[in-house]
Every structure is written in structure tokens, then in C-alpha cells.
Motif scaffolding. Sequence first.
Motif, PDB file in Angstrom:
ATOM      1  N   GLY A 197       0.795  -1.221   0.000  1.00 38.32           N
ATOM      2  CA  GLY A 197       0.000   0.000   0.000  1.00 38.32           C
ATOM      3  C   GLY A 197       0.828   1.272   0.000  1.00 38.32           C
ATOM      4  N   ARG A 198       2.132   1.133   0.006  1.00 42.01           N
ATOM      5  CA  ARG A 198       3.025   2.283  -0.061  1.00 42.01           C
ATOM      6  C   ARG A 198       3.856   2.170  -1.326  1.00 42.01           C
ATOM      7  NH1 ARG A 198       5.097   4.532   5.445  1.00 42.01           N
ATOM      8  NH2 ARG A 198       3.209   4.376   6.677  1.00 42.01           N
ATOM      9  N   MET A 199       4.675   3.168  -1.550  1.00 46.92           N
ATOM     10  CA  MET A 199       5.535   3.172  -2.717  1.00 46.92           C
ATOM     11  C   MET A 199       6.980   3.203  -2.231  1.00 46.92           C
ATOM     12  SD  MET A 199       7.473   5.506  -4.860  1.00 46.92           S
ATOM     13  CE  MET A 199       6.883   7.069  -4.325  1.00 46.92           C
ATOM     14  N   ARG A 200       7.802   2.380  -2.866  1.00 50.12           N
ATOM     15  CA  ARG A 200       9.235   2.410  -2.559  1.00 50.12           C
ATOM     16  C   ARG A 200       9.919   3.068  -3.749  1.00 50.12           C
ATOM     17  NH1 ARG A 200      11.391  -3.075  -0.929  1.00 50.12           N
ATOM     18  NH2 ARG A 200      10.754  -3.558  -3.044  1.00 50.12           N
ATOM     19  N   MET A 201      10.687   4.109  -3.441  1.00 47.09           N
ATOM     20  CA  MET A 201      11.421   4.838  -4.477  1.00 47.09           C
ATOM     21  C   MET A 201      12.904   4.724  -4.157  1.00 47.09           C
ATOM     22  SD  MET A 201      11.183   8.864  -5.543  1.00 47.09           S
ATOM     23  CE  MET A 201      11.915   9.490  -4.029  1.00 47.09           C
ATOM     24  N   ASN A 202      13.639   4.055  -5.024  1.00 47.41           N
ATOM     25  CA  ASN A 202      15.081   3.859  -4.835  1.00 47.41           C
ATOM     26  C   ASN A 202      15.404   3.338  -3.432  1.00 47.41           C
ATOM     27  OD1 ASN A 202      15.256   4.773  -7.407  1.00 47.41           O
ATOM     28  ND2 ASN A 202      16.351   6.642  -6.943  1.00 47.41           N
ATOM     29  N   GLY A 203      14.600   2.405  -2.962  1.00 49.94           N
ATOM     30  CA  GLY A 203      14.854   1.763  -1.678  1.00 49.94           C
ATOM     31  C   GLY A 203      14.217   2.428  -0.477  1.00 49.94           C
ATOM     32  N   HIS A 204      13.641   3.611  -0.644  1.00 45.76           N
ATOM     33  CA  HIS A 204      13.016   4.334   0.471  1.00 45.76           C
ATOM     34  C   HIS A 204      11.506   4.182   0.385  1.00 45.76           C
ATOM     35  CE1 HIS A 204      16.824   6.229   1.427  1.00 45.76           C
ATOM     36  NE2 HIS A 204      16.978   6.456   0.125  1.00 45.76           N
ATOM     37  N   VAL A 205      10.898   3.633   1.428  1.00 43.07           N
ATOM     38  CA  VAL A 205       9.441   3.457   1.454  1.00 43.07           C
ATOM     39  C   VAL A 205       8.807   4.795   1.804  1.00 43.07           C
ATOM     40  CG1 VAL A 205       7.515   2.235   2.526  1.00 43.07           C
ATOM     41  CG2 VAL A 205       9.663   1.030   2.076  1.00 43.07           C
ATOM     42  N   MET A 206       7.827   5.181   0.999  1.00 46.98           N
ATOM     43  CA  MET A 206       7.189   6.477   1.137  1.00 46.98           C
ATOM     44  C   MET A 206       5.695   6.313   1.407  1.00 46.98           C
ATOM     45  SD  MET A 206       9.818   8.451   0.278  1.00 46.98           S
ATOM     46  CE  MET A 206       9.402  10.021  -0.433  1.00 46.98           C
ATOM     47  N   ALA A 207       5.138   7.261   2.149  1.00 48.85           N
ATOM     48  CA  ALA A 207       3.704   7.285   2.425  1.00 48.85           C
ATOM     49  C   ALA A 207       3.038   8.260   1.457  1.00 48.85           C
ATOM     50  CB  ALA A 207       3.450   7.738   3.862  1.00 48.85           C
ATOM     51  N   ARG A 208       1.851   7.906   0.980  1.00 49.50           N
ATOM     52  CA  ARG A 208       1.122   8.807   0.076  1.00 49.50           C
ATOM     53  C   ARG A 208       0.494   9.927   0.904  1.00 49.50           C
ATOM     54  NH1 ARG A 208      -0.816   8.701  -5.119  1.00 49.50           N
ATOM     55  NH2 ARG A 208      -0.371   6.498  -5.429  1.00 49.50           N
ATOM     56  N   CYS A 209       0.678  11.152   0.433  1.00 46.76           N
ATOM     57  CA  CYS A 209       0.072  12.318   1.067  1.00 46.76           C
ATOM     58  C   CYS A 209      -1.135  12.753   0.250  1.00 46.76           C
ATOM     59  CB  CYS A 209       1.078  13.473   1.114  1.00 46.76           C
ATOM     60  SG  CYS A 209       2.607  13.108   2.007  1.00 46.76           S
ATOM     61  N   LYS A 210      -1.924  13.636   0.805  1.00 46.94           N
ATOM     62  CA  LYS A 210      -3.037  14.218   0.062  1.00 46.94           C
ATOM     63  C   LYS A 210      -2.476  15.214  -0.953  1.00 46.94           C
ATOM     64  CE  LYS A 210      -6.048  14.062   4.065  1.00 46.94           C
ATOM     65  NZ  LYS A 210      -6.748  14.877   5.070  1.00 46.94           N
ATOM     66  N   ASP A 211      -3.159  15.366  -2.066  1.00 46.26           N
ATOM     67  CA  ASP A 211      -2.724  16.355  -3.054  1.00 46.26           C
ATOM     68  C   ASP A 211      -2.641  17.746  -2.439  1.00 46.26           C
ATOM     69  OD1 ASP A 211      -2.486  14.437  -5.010  1.00 46.26           O
ATOM     70  OD2 ASP A 211      -4.369  14.945  -6.010  1.00 46.26           O
ATOM     71  N   SER A 212      -3.540  18.036  -1.494  1.00 44.47           N
ATOM     72  CA  SER A 212      -3.557  19.356  -0.854  1.00 44.47           C
ATOM     73  C   SER A 212      -2.355  19.576   0.069  1.00 44.47           C
ATOM     74  CB  SER A 212      -4.856  19.550  -0.068  1.00 44.47           C
ATOM     75  OG  SER A 212      -4.970  18.560   0.945  1.00 44.47           O
ATOM     76  N   ASP A 213      -1.596  18.512   0.393  1.00 41.93           N
ATOM     77  CA  ASP A 213      -0.395  18.658   1.219  1.00 41.93           C
ATOM     78  C   ASP A 213       0.765  19.265   0.437  1.00 41.93           C
ATOM     79  OD1 ASP A 213      -1.505  17.589   3.544  1.00 41.93           O
ATOM     80  OD2 ASP A 213      -0.924  15.538   3.013  1.00 41.93           O
ATOM     81  N   TRP A 214       0.708  19.242  -0.892  1.00 45.47           N
ATOM     82  CA  TRP A 214       1.830  19.727  -1.699  1.00 45.47           C
ATOM     83  C   TRP A 214       2.039  21.228  -1.520  1.00 45.47           C
ATOM     84  CZ3 TRP A 214       6.173  18.543  -3.672  1.00 45.47           C
ATOM     85  CH2 TRP A 214       6.793  19.399  -4.568  1.00 45.47           C
ATOM     86  N   ARG A 215       3.251  21.588  -1.228  1.00 42.04           N
ATOM     87  CA  ARG A 215       3.668  22.983  -1.163  1.00 42.04           C
ATOM     88  C   ARG A 215       5.185  22.997  -1.293  1.00 42.04           C
ATOM     89  NH1 ARG A 215       2.592  20.478   2.866  1.00 42.04           N
ATOM     90  NH2 ARG A 215       3.532  20.543   4.895  1.00 42.04           N
ATOM     91  N   THR A 216       5.695  24.084  -1.768  1.00 46.73           N
ATOM     92  CA  THR A 216       7.133  24.212  -1.951  1.00 46.73           C
ATOM     93  C   THR A 216       7.799  24.832  -0.734  1.00 46.73           C
ATOM     94  OG1 THR A 216       6.942  26.368  -2.974  1.00 46.73           O
ATOM     95  CG2 THR A 216       6.884  24.454  -4.442  1.00 46.73           C
ATOM     96  N   GLY A 217       7.013  25.509   0.087  1.00 46.41           N
ATOM     97  CA  GLY A 217       7.566  26.223   1.230  1.00 46.41           C
ATOM     98  C   GLY A 217       7.823  27.687   0.913  1.00 46.41           C
ATOM     99  N   TYR A 218       7.717  28.050  -0.365  1.00 45.90           N
ATOM    100  CA  TYR A 218       7.964  29.429  -0.786  1.00 45.90           C
ATOM    101  C   TYR A 218       6.676  30.234  -0.909  1.00 45.90           C
ATOM    102  CZ  TYR A 218      12.607  27.745  -1.897  1.00 45.90           C
ATOM    103  OH  TYR A 218      13.851  27.203  -1.820  1.00 45.90           O
ATOM    104  N   GLU A 219       5.550  29.631  -0.516  1.00 43.65           N
ATOM    105  CA  GLU A 219       4.264  30.310  -0.666  1.00 43.65           C
ATOM    106  C   GLU A 219       4.218  31.559   0.187  1.00 43.65           C
ATOM    107  OE1 GLU A 219       4.436  26.934   0.119  1.00 43.65           O
ATOM    108  OE2 GLU A 219       3.918  26.259  -1.849  1.00 43.65           O
TER     109      GLU A 219
END
Length: 131
Positions: A109-131
Motif C-alpha cells: 500500500g506504499r511506494m518504494r522509491m530507490n529503496g526508500h518506502v514512502m507514504a502517500r500524502c493528500k494532493d492538498s499537502d503539496w507545497r514548496t515552502g515558498y508560498e
Amino acid sequence: MRVLVLVLVLAAGLIPSAALAKMPTGTPGEAPFYVGIWSPSAKSCKANPLEVEGALVRIEQSRIIWNETTCTFRLSASRSTGTGTTIPATCESEGRTSRETYKFDAVGGRMRMNGHVMARCKDSDWRTGYE
């Protein structure tokens, strides 16, 4: 006996194909399983990406974005593996260009990217921090 050996060899060759068939890669016109907003943990989905390196990663059909790095996938060179997909990319970060290879697998139920298991976030969680 030769027929039995031939059948077993052919059947063994189908095992990776069967594993791929179970991968949530999507149907034609549907995004691959790795497309979305990801983080090392569900808690990190809410972290400020300027304060926590790699807190959020946005993976689109043709690129991956995090912090000040954008990598463009060479989709024509992607290949399916027994457990997922490997895609080479050209990355740009702070005026420098590099080449990377990304491997995406589905893991419980998760995604592994280059060996690192990642949790799916909500689309609304996306931000660059520069907002």
C-alpha cells in the motif's frame, strides 16, 4: 520428459509477468501507481519542506519535483521490472544538471522509491515552502 521440462521453463518465464500484472500500474490512460504526493512518513506530509529536507516529493507522469530539484523522466527508456518500474531521468538543481535512475515499487500500500518506502500524502499537502 522433454515436454515437461519445456512446460516448466515456459511457466517460470511467466512468473515475472504475473507479478507485474498484480502491480497497480494503471490501465491505459490512467496514471501509474507512483504518481502523486509522497513523503517518508504520513507525519512528514505536513512538514515545511524548507525546514525538513525531502519532506515532500511530487511525482507526475513525466517528472519528479522536490525542494529546488526537478527531474524529467525519459519515459521512452523506462522498463518494467519484476516488482515495478525503472525510469532514467535528467535532473536540474540550482543550475546543475545530472542524470539519475528512479526505481518505483509498490510495497504493502506504499511506494518504494530507490529503496526508500514512502507514504502517500493528500494532493492538498503539496507545497514548496515558498508560498
